[in-house]
Design an enzyme around this catalytic site. Structure first.
Site, PDB file in Angstrom:
ATOM      1  N   ASP A 188     -32.738  -5.261  12.778  1.00 41.09           N
ATOM      2  CA  ASP A 188     -31.534  -6.033  13.085  1.00 41.09           C
ATOM      3  C   ASP A 188     -31.825  -7.531  13.015  1.00 41.09           C
ATOM      4  O   ASP A 188     -32.979  -7.952  13.154  1.00 41.09           O
ATOM      5  CB  ASP A 188     -31.040  -5.706  14.505  1.00 41.09           C
ATOM      6  CG  ASP A 188     -30.634  -4.251  14.648  1.00 41.09           C
ATOM      7  OD1 ASP A 188     -30.303  -3.624  13.625  1.00 41.09           O
ATOM      8  OD2 ASP A 188     -30.665  -3.757  15.788  1.00 41.09           O
TER       9      ASP A 188
HETATM   10  N1  URA Z   1     -33.665  -0.103  16.579  1.00 38.32           N
HETATM   11  C1  URA Z   1     -32.753  -1.053  16.799  1.00 38.32           C
HETATM   12  O1  URA Z   1     -31.873  -0.898  17.628  1.00 38.32           O
HETATM   13  N2  URA Z   1     -32.824  -2.175  16.068  1.00 38.32           N
HETATM   14  C2  URA Z   1     -33.789  -2.421  15.166  1.00 38.32           C
HETATM   15  O2  URA Z   1     -33.809  -3.481  14.557  1.00 38.32           O
HETATM   16  C3  URA Z   1     -34.746  -1.423  14.956  1.00 38.32           C
HETATM   17  C4  URA Z   1     -34.659  -0.268  15.677  1.00 38.32           C
END
Ligand code: URA
Length: 239
Positions: free
Chosen positions: A105
């Site tokens: 993310d």
């Molecule tokens: N899980 C999440 O919620 N975000 C990420 O970036 C990776 C795994």
């Protein structure tokens, strides 16, 4: 010895499109050591020939492998109109066909593998392979032993099936808890959604490892390095 047409080689190292590189050759911008008549169809030995573009020695790499400590604020994409992409951080790249293996993310930090090895990426991301991904997270609320059990049994995060068993380790339990969690899948926002499923909120997330590949902790967010041969071999053994 590995032979390749000069125009193809120049495209592969990102000098331009096939027609652009043909023009550059015609305009005398490309030299090959020991070769007087440089033409687009000339077969270069990509491992041994010294090929120069505008006076700069070109390096060929069939595959490149980088470990990036992804910083917050940049996106795990190859192009984006709004945000900086993780590829823009790899300023020594030779190949133009690199991509991030999976997504973190925008607000997640940590280990991201960047390569152009599509076969390896495919294996690492395959849901059938269950490649472990370990994250460090800070979570609002007290993470409990009950949460550890719930994570190990699988959680309902709104998908058809429960999540696969995940290993949750509490490092510090408090108003903001510190944990490490290892998951075997890579669903969208998975770690955040797993904590939501137990009524908690992830406020910081960082990926520490993917399969055998561990984040080099000497890399600050935004920094990267080339994988060692041992690291590449380790990843290939998973697949
Ligand atoms: N899980 C999440 O919620 N975000 C990420 O970036 C990776 C795994």
């Amino acid at each position: 010895m590995k032979l390749m047409r000069l125009d193809k080689f120049l495209c592969e190292v990102g000098i331009g499109t096939r027609s652009e590189v043909k023009n550059k050759i015609k305009n005398g911008l490309v030299q090959i050591e020991g070769v007087s008549k440089v033409t687009p169809e000339y077969k270069v030995d990509i491992e041994n020939d010294k090929i120069y573009y505008n006076g700069t020695l070109l390096q060929y790499a069939e595959f490149e492998y980088y470990m990036l400590n992804k910083p917050m604020g940049c996106v795990s994409a190859t192009v984006d109109n709004l945000h900086k992409t993780v590829l823009e951080l790899i300023d020594t790249k030779i190949r133009k066909d690199l991509f991030p293996v999976g997504r973190l993310d925008i607000d997640t930090e940590g280990l991201l593998l960047i390569t152009n090895d599509g076969a390896l990426a495919h294996q690492l991301l395959s849901p059938k392979k269950h490649v472990d991904k370990t994250y460090y997270a800070e979570v609002e609320g007290k993470v409990t032993k009950e949460d550890v059990v719930a994570f190990s049994e699988g959680l309902d995060i709104g998908e058809e099936a429960l999540t696969l068993p995940a290993k949750l380790v509490i490092k510090k339990s408090g108003e903001v808890s510190q944990i490490e969690v290892t998951i075997q899948e890579g669903k969208f926002h998975q770690v955040k959604r797993m904590f939501e499923a137990v009524g908690k909120k992830v406020v910081y997330l960082k990926r520490l490892s993917m399969g055998t590949l561990k984040l080099d902790e000497s890399l600050k967010p935004g920094e990267y390095r080339i994988l060692t041969q041992e690291e590449i071999d380790g990843l290939k053994m998973i697949t």
